[in-house]
Write a protein that holds these residues in place. Structure first.
Motif, mmCIF file in Angstrom:
data_model
loop_
_atom_site.group_PDB
_atom_site.id
_atom_site.type_symbol
_atom_site.label_atom_id
_atom_site.label_comp_id
_atom_site.label_asym_id
_atom_site.label_seq_id
_atom_site.Cartn_x
_atom_site.Cartn_y
_atom_site.Cartn_z
ATOM 1 N N ARG A 155 -15.399 -63.825 22.073
ATOM 2 C CA ARG A 155 -14.064 -63.313 21.737
ATOM 3 C C ARG A 155 -13.456 -62.683 22.967
ATOM 4 O O ARG A 155 -14.129 -61.977 23.710
ATOM 5 C CB ARG A 155 -14.160 -62.283 20.631
ATOM 6 N N LEU A 156 -12.177 -62.930 23.163
ATOM 7 C CA LEU A 156 -11.431 -62.324 24.260
ATOM 8 C C LEU A 156 -10.333 -61.453 23.674
ATOM 9 O O LEU A 156 -9.521 -61.910 22.876
ATOM 10 C CB LEU A 156 -10.806 -63.401 25.158
ATOM 11 N N HIS A 157 -10.331 -60.178 24.058
ATOM 12 C CA HIS A 157 -9.263 -59.249 23.696
ATOM 13 C C HIS A 157 -8.489 -58.994 24.976
ATOM 14 O O HIS A 157 -9.059 -58.550 25.973
ATOM 15 C CB HIS A 157 -9.838 -57.936 23.147
ATOM 16 N N THR A 158 -7.207 -59.286 24.951
ATOM 17 C CA THR A 158 -6.405 -59.124 26.157
ATOM 18 C C THR A 158 -5.174 -58.296 25.831
ATOM 19 O O THR A 158 -4.665 -58.327 24.701
ATOM 20 C CB THR A 158 -6.028 -60.498 26.759
ATOM 21 N N TYR A 159 -4.714 -57.540 26.810
ATOM 22 C CA TYR A 159 -3.586 -56.641 26.598
ATOM 23 C C TYR A 159 -2.565 -56.841 27.702
ATOM 24 O O TYR A 159 -2.913 -56.906 28.884
ATOM 25 C CB TYR A 159 -4.051 -55.172 26.606
ATOM 26 N N GLU A 160 -1.307 -56.959 27.311
ATOM 27 C CA GLU A 160 -0.201 -57.061 28.268
ATOM 28 C C GLU A 160 0.903 -56.137 27.788
ATOM 29 O O GLU A 160 1.378 -56.265 26.663
ATOM 30 C CB GLU A 160 0.298 -58.507 28.358
ATOM 31 N N PHE A 161 1.313 -55.194 28.618
ATOM 32 C CA PHE A 161 2.332 -54.231 28.205
ATOM 33 C C PHE A 161 3.743 -54.778 28.354
ATOM 34 O O PHE A 161 4.666 -54.311 27.713
ATOM 35 C CB PHE A 161 2.203 -52.916 29.004
ATOM 36 N N HIS A 162 3.938 -55.796 29.185
ATOM 37 C CA HIS A 162 5.262 -56.360 29.440
ATOM 38 C C HIS A 162 5.559 -57.425 28.388
ATOM 39 O O HIS A 162 4.918 -58.477 28.362
ATOM 40 C CB HIS A 162 5.289 -56.958 30.849
ATOM 41 N N LYS A 163 6.519 -57.155 27.490
ATOM 42 C CA LYS A 163 6.789 -58.053 26.366
ATOM 43 C C LYS A 163 7.151 -59.466 26.816
ATOM 44 O O LYS A 163 6.686 -60.452 26.228
ATOM 45 C CB LYS A 163 7.898 -57.486 25.486
ATOM 46 N N GLY A 164 7.936 -59.598 27.856
ATOM 47 C CA GLY A 164 8.331 -60.928 28.344
ATOM 48 C C GLY A 164 7.147 -61.755 28.785
ATOM 49 O O GLY A 164 7.054 -62.944 28.483
#
Length: 170
Positions: A155-164
């Motif tokens: 499983r990969l959990h990834t986070y990106e704060f920039h909505k675009g």
């Protein structure tokens, strides 16, 4: 075939990461392009695009207009000629791989290319079944490399704060 068996490993001396032992986990490869299949369009060495083969749609570039209907039922690797420019323009329809995906992306973030990604995965000692947390999805290039290493049950959990960037990577 010598040394091949479909039974799961019975001792710790056999390699549990060998895919031969887990045939039910293989991802079936389609050979023909079907509606809504992701296709990488190879225009030239330095120009790749990707589209979902959608009936009735048209992909246009400097080489002409390419109807998605011409993609359907073609095998990956096919050369498609333009319906305009007297058929002189052409593109190749390629199966998506993490490497082609990284090359076809808009470079809005720092792309980790395949050689660097393979070294990162090696140093992290990524194996099938692992759970990985990635900070900064960006274009999704590194995510593809990680997923390839931890598949089929990881499983990969990834986070990106920039909505675009998040919307573009999805």
């Amino acid at each position: 075939l010598f040394g091949t068996t479909n039974a799961a490993p019975t001792s710790t001396t056999e390699d549990p990461t060998n895919a031969v032992y887990y045939p039910e986990r293989s991802i079936p490869r389609t050979t023909l392009i079907k509606p809504n299949t992701l296709v990488v369009l190879y225009e030239s060495f330095d120009n790749l695009n990707f589209v979902y083969a959608t009936p009735g749609s048209i992909f246009s570039n400097r080489n002409g207009h390419f109807h998605h209907d011409d993609f359907l039922s073609q095998p990956f690797g096919s050369k498609i000629r333009s319906r305009t420019n007297q058929g002189y323009g052409h593109i190749y329809l390629l199966r998506p791989t993490p490497e082609l995906w990284a090359r076809s992306l808009n470079h809005r973030t720092q792309i980790v290319h395949e050689l660097d990604a393979s070294l990162i995965c090696l140093y992290l000692e990524l194996r099938p079944g692992m759970v990985v947390c990635e900070s900064g999805t960006g274009s999704g290039s590194m995510s593809h490399a990680i997923l390839r290493c931890i598949a089929p049950s990881g499983r990969l959990h990834t986070y990106e704060f920039h909505k675009g960037r998040c919307d573009a990577a999805a």
